[in-house]
Design a protein around this motif. Sequence first.
Motif, PDB file in Angstrom:
ATOM      1  N   GLU A   1      41.185  48.881  48.219  1.00 49.50           N
ATOM      2  CA  GLU A   1      41.061  47.247  47.921  1.00 49.50           C
ATOM      3  C   GLU A   1      40.295  46.771  48.865  1.00 49.50           C
ATOM      4  O   GLU A   1      39.404  45.587  48.832  1.00 49.50           O
ATOM      5  CB  GLU A   1      42.419  46.667  47.818  1.00 49.50           C
ATOM      6  CG  GLU A   1      42.447  45.315  47.483  1.00 49.50           C
ATOM      7  CD  GLU A   1      41.774  44.893  46.103  1.00 49.50           C
ATOM      8  OE1 GLU A   1      41.824  43.624  45.909  1.00 49.50           O
ATOM      9  OE2 GLU A   1      41.499  45.918  45.411  1.00 49.50           O
TER      10      GLU A   1
ATOM     11  N   ARG B   1      36.680  47.141  48.567  1.00 50.07           N
ATOM     12  CA  ARG B   1      35.920  46.721  47.296  1.00 50.07           C
ATOM     13  C   ARG B   1      35.726  44.952  47.732  1.00 50.07           C
ATOM     14  O   ARG B   1      34.935  44.479  47.140  1.00 50.07           O
ATOM     15  CB  ARG B   1      37.118  46.876  46.186  1.00 50.07           C
ATOM     16  CG  ARG B   1      36.740  45.835  44.994  1.00 50.07           C
ATOM     17  CD  ARG B   1      37.704  45.719  43.792  1.00 50.07           C
ATOM     18  NE  ARG B   1      39.006  44.688  44.268  1.00 50.07           N
ATOM     19  CZ  ARG B   1      38.617  43.522  44.115  1.00 50.07           C
ATOM     20  NH1 ARG B   1      37.520  43.042  43.777  1.00 50.07           N
ATOM     21  NH2 ARG B   1      39.716  42.859  44.443  1.00 50.07           N
TER      22      ARG B   1
ATOM     23  N   THR C   1      29.252  44.376  43.017  1.00 47.17           N
ATOM     24  CA  THR C   1      30.792  44.817  42.932  1.00 47.17           C
ATOM     25  C   THR C   1      30.699  46.481  42.771  1.00 47.17           C
ATOM     26  O   THR C   1      29.858  46.946  42.408  1.00 47.17           O
ATOM     27  CB  THR C   1      31.440  43.974  42.051  1.00 47.17           C
ATOM     28  OG1 THR C   1      31.071  44.378  40.649  1.00 47.17           O
ATOM     29  CG2 THR C   1      31.533  42.777  42.341  1.00 47.17           C
TER      30      THR C   1
ATOM     31  N   SER D   1      33.606  49.773  41.318  1.00 52.05           N
ATOM     32  CA  SER D   1      34.860  50.059  41.022  1.00 52.05           C
ATOM     33  C   SER D   1      35.171  51.070  41.710  1.00 52.05           C
ATOM     34  O   SER D   1      34.549  52.020  41.730  1.00 52.05           O
ATOM     35  CB  SER D   1      34.750  50.281  39.322  1.00 52.05           C
ATOM     36  OG  SER D   1      34.248  49.298  38.744  1.00 52.05           O
TER      37      SER D   1
ATOM     38  N   ALA E   1      39.229  52.335  35.778  1.00 52.54           N
ATOM     39  CA  ALA E   1      38.820  50.866  36.687  1.00 52.54           C
ATOM     40  C   ALA E   1      37.560  50.236  35.707  1.00 52.54           C
ATOM     41  O   ALA E   1      37.635  49.099  35.710  1.00 52.54           O
ATOM     42  CB  ALA E   1      38.452  51.454  37.793  1.00 52.54           C
TER      43      ALA E   1
ATOM     44  N   ASN F   1      38.793  48.650  32.726  1.00 55.47           N
ATOM     45  CA  ASN F   1      39.897  47.408  33.226  1.00 55.47           C
ATOM     46  C   ASN F   1      38.989  46.174  33.570  1.00 55.47           C
ATOM     47  O   ASN F   1      39.279  45.314  33.855  1.00 55.47           O
ATOM     48  CB  ASN F   1      40.766  47.716  34.264  1.00 55.47           C
ATOM     49  CG  ASN F   1      41.788  48.620  33.790  1.00 55.47           C
ATOM     50  OD1 ASN F   1      42.113  48.851  32.540  1.00 55.47           O
ATOM     51  ND2 ASN F   1      42.404  49.571  35.032  1.00 55.47           N
TER      52      ASN F   1
ATOM     53  N   ASN G   1      34.883  46.233  38.926  1.00 59.27           N
ATOM     54  CA  ASN G   1      35.466  45.289  40.174  1.00 59.27           C
ATOM     55  C   ASN G   1      36.786  45.333  40.507  1.00 59.27           C
ATOM     56  O   ASN G   1      37.311  44.490  40.625  1.00 59.27           O
ATOM     57  CB  ASN G   1      34.851  43.878  40.083  1.00 59.27           C
ATOM     58  CG  ASN G   1      35.010  42.980  41.446  1.00 59.27           C
ATOM     59  OD1 ASN G   1      35.126  43.687  42.388  1.00 59.27           O
ATOM     60  ND2 ASN G   1      35.183  41.876  41.400  1.00 59.27           N
ATOM     61  N   CYS G   2      37.510  46.620  40.223  1.00 61.10           N
ATOM     62  CA  CYS G   2      38.663  46.862  40.364  1.00 61.10           C
ATOM     63  C   CYS G   2      38.931  48.132  41.264  1.00 61.10           C
ATOM     64  O   CYS G   2      38.022  49.041  41.111  1.00 61.10           O
ATOM     65  CB  CYS G   2      39.559  46.490  39.345  1.00 61.10           C
ATOM     66  SG  CYS G   2      39.245  47.696  37.986  1.00 61.10           S
TER      67      CYS G   2
ATOM     68  N   HIS H   1      41.731  51.593  40.649  1.00 54.65           N
ATOM     69  CA  HIS H   1      42.703  52.254  39.885  1.00 54.65           C
ATOM     70  C   HIS H   1      43.338  53.577  40.719  1.00 54.65           C
ATOM     71  O   HIS H   1      42.391  54.275  40.881  1.00 54.65           O
ATOM     72  CB  HIS H   1      42.148  52.349  38.487  1.00 54.65           C
ATOM     73  CG  HIS H   1      43.296  52.934  37.397  1.00 54.65           C
ATOM     74  ND1 HIS H   1      44.073  52.140  36.846  1.00 54.65           N
ATOM     75  CD2 HIS H   1      43.931  54.015  37.148  1.00 54.65           C
ATOM     76  CE1 HIS H   1      44.992  52.623  36.283  1.00 54.65           C
ATOM     77  NE2 HIS H   1      44.940  53.972  36.459  1.00 54.65           N
TER      78      HIS H   1
ATOM     79  N   LEU I   1      44.990  47.716  41.624  1.00 49.07           N
ATOM     80  CA  LEU I   1      44.616  46.323  42.241  1.00 49.07           C
ATOM     81  C   LEU I   1      43.262  45.672  41.687  1.00 49.07           C
ATOM     82  O   LEU I   1      42.448  46.547  41.350  1.00 49.07           O
ATOM     83  CB  LEU I   1      44.467  46.570  43.612  1.00 49.07           C
ATOM     84  CG  LEU I   1      45.720  47.315  44.204  1.00 49.07           C
ATOM     85  CD1 LEU I   1      45.285  47.405  45.899  1.00 49.07           C
ATOM     86  CD2 LEU I   1      46.857  46.097  44.619  1.00 49.07           C
ATOM     87  N   ARG I   2      43.516  44.485  41.270  1.00 49.97           N
ATOM     88  CA  ARG I   2      42.347  43.933  40.447  1.00 49.97           C
ATOM     89  C   ARG I   2      41.492  42.967  41.430  1.00 49.97           C
ATOM     90  O   ARG I   2      42.327  42.128  42.191  1.00 49.97           O
ATOM     91  CB  ARG I   2      42.594  43.297  39.264  1.00 49.97           C
ATOM     92  CG  ARG I   2      43.092  44.409  38.072  1.00 49.97           C
ATOM     93  CD  ARG I   2      43.312  43.843  36.767  1.00 49.97           C
ATOM     94  NE  ARG I   2      42.246  43.054  36.314  1.00 49.97           N
ATOM     95  CZ  ARG I   2      41.093  43.612  35.741  1.00 49.97           C
ATOM     96  NH1 ARG I   2      41.096  45.062  35.507  1.00 49.97           N
ATOM     97  NH2 ARG I   2      40.154  43.045  35.160  1.00 49.97           N
ATOM     98  N   GLY I   3      40.509  42.645  40.790  1.00 56.33           N
ATOM     99  CA  GLY I   3      39.657  41.315  41.648  1.00 56.33           C
ATOM    100  C   GLY I   3      39.979  40.306  40.885  1.00 56.33           C
ATOM    101  O   GLY I   3      40.468  40.307  39.802  1.00 56.33           O
TER     102      GLY I   3
END
Length: 485
Positions: free
Chosen positions: A409, A412, A432, A434, A460, A463, A466-467, A469, A483-485
């Motif tokens: 994270e 990212r 970005t 993933s 990811a 989803n 840019n996240c 998984h 964790l997501r952006g």
Amino acid sequence: MVVLQPDSDRGAAKSMNARGFEAISDLATRHLRHIDAEDQFGRLVRLARSIFSAPIAILTLFDGTEHLLQAESGLEPHQAMPDMAFCDFVLHNTTPLMIADARTHTQLCRSSSVRHAPFIRSYCGAPMVDSDGVVIGTIGVFDYEALGADESQMESLVDLSRIAVDELQLKAAKREAEDARRRLFDAIEALPDGFILFDEDDRLAVFNSRMLELYSESAGSLKIGKTFEEIMRETIATGQYRDAEGREEEWLQDRLTRHRNPAGMMEQQTSDGRWLRIYEKKTDTGATVGFRVDITELKLREAELFELATRDSLTGVLTRRAILDDVQREHVRLGRYTSCCSVLIIDVDHFKGVNDIFGHQTGDEALRRICAQAKTTIREADSLGRLGGEEFLVVLPDTDLNGAMITAERLRLEIAALRIACADRKESVSVTVSIGVAEFRKGENPKSLLARGDQCLYQAKLNGRNCVHGDVDEGEWSESLMLRG
């Protein structure tokens, strides 16, 4: 440059001379055509397509009887290969050429590639000429429309052909260096360089002048009658051995043990940077015979070849093979010790769009910046490698899934904050990534680990990109960490 128009090709298909075939045969004997085409030549044909804005580019080697395809770009699955007659004209003329319109060419107009699919209309090609002046292959681009190439494009194609030959010669040099190293092990007993003999009481009995050259800083210590220990203590005091600095007594005791109980070879670096290979053996009477061979050039060559073999030329991170070797080493380590290890599989989001909109120079710069940022984010003990294209792998020793998720994270967010300067534009672009995260499970092999990491990366992407998984063992966790952006 040769431009072939109707009737200008007379005599173009003359057979290559005997010297040419002999040289090509020598290439085949050295197995230079057995290379990883994607790694070695894939970038060259893609670059050729880009320079000419052509739909197809191919690179071939000629083994004396036929063209052997080494790399291609632009051919669709099951699409027919262009007629090798185009390449033959380059091979036999030994100069770059452009065929502006094959339909009006007296010979090529009858080619099946011109009359039928893929309906080739034009071709630009350059010969691959080795250091002996022998044409060993071709690189060329094909178009479905009549075209004309300018001088700079043809010069670029010639440059690509030279790079391809350099790649081949580098591979040959690497093989020759490896062969030389094996020969050195065999020859060291029969053809020693430095020679030294200690008698049954371990006192110096005989040495040659080459020993004085190899140990120039401590040459005054080589006196007949001195014991091996006395000589070593004096030479250590002069700073002759780099790896003895700061631990002189420990180093001396280890060296005395090896000398008194010789078992095979050892390598030693002196203070002036020279590398020596040492071989010692006891005689039937209890004396000790020693040889010293200067292997400095070999070590330098090894270091250069190792760097070329393990570092990605664009980003400077580890190659695919090298990073996968790191995963394997971690797998072995986990089998011996109670520890953990996780991996991050990183993919740049919409990277094709970056290349298409802002150009490949910007895309390359983006990959370099991403890798530079990743290096500052991860620890010194971690490793980063390029799996291919815009996909990367990070190996995190002694890191569980939670720790890897936190690292992923952070990485990212840092990458998303980068601004990449666009080539030839007064603007910048952001990118970005993933990231899929997986931790080695007990008894799991690397293939399974990476497959789970790939699946997390895929998730990811699903989803929304840019996240991050992470893959979680359902027996230990009730749901996946994400964790997501």
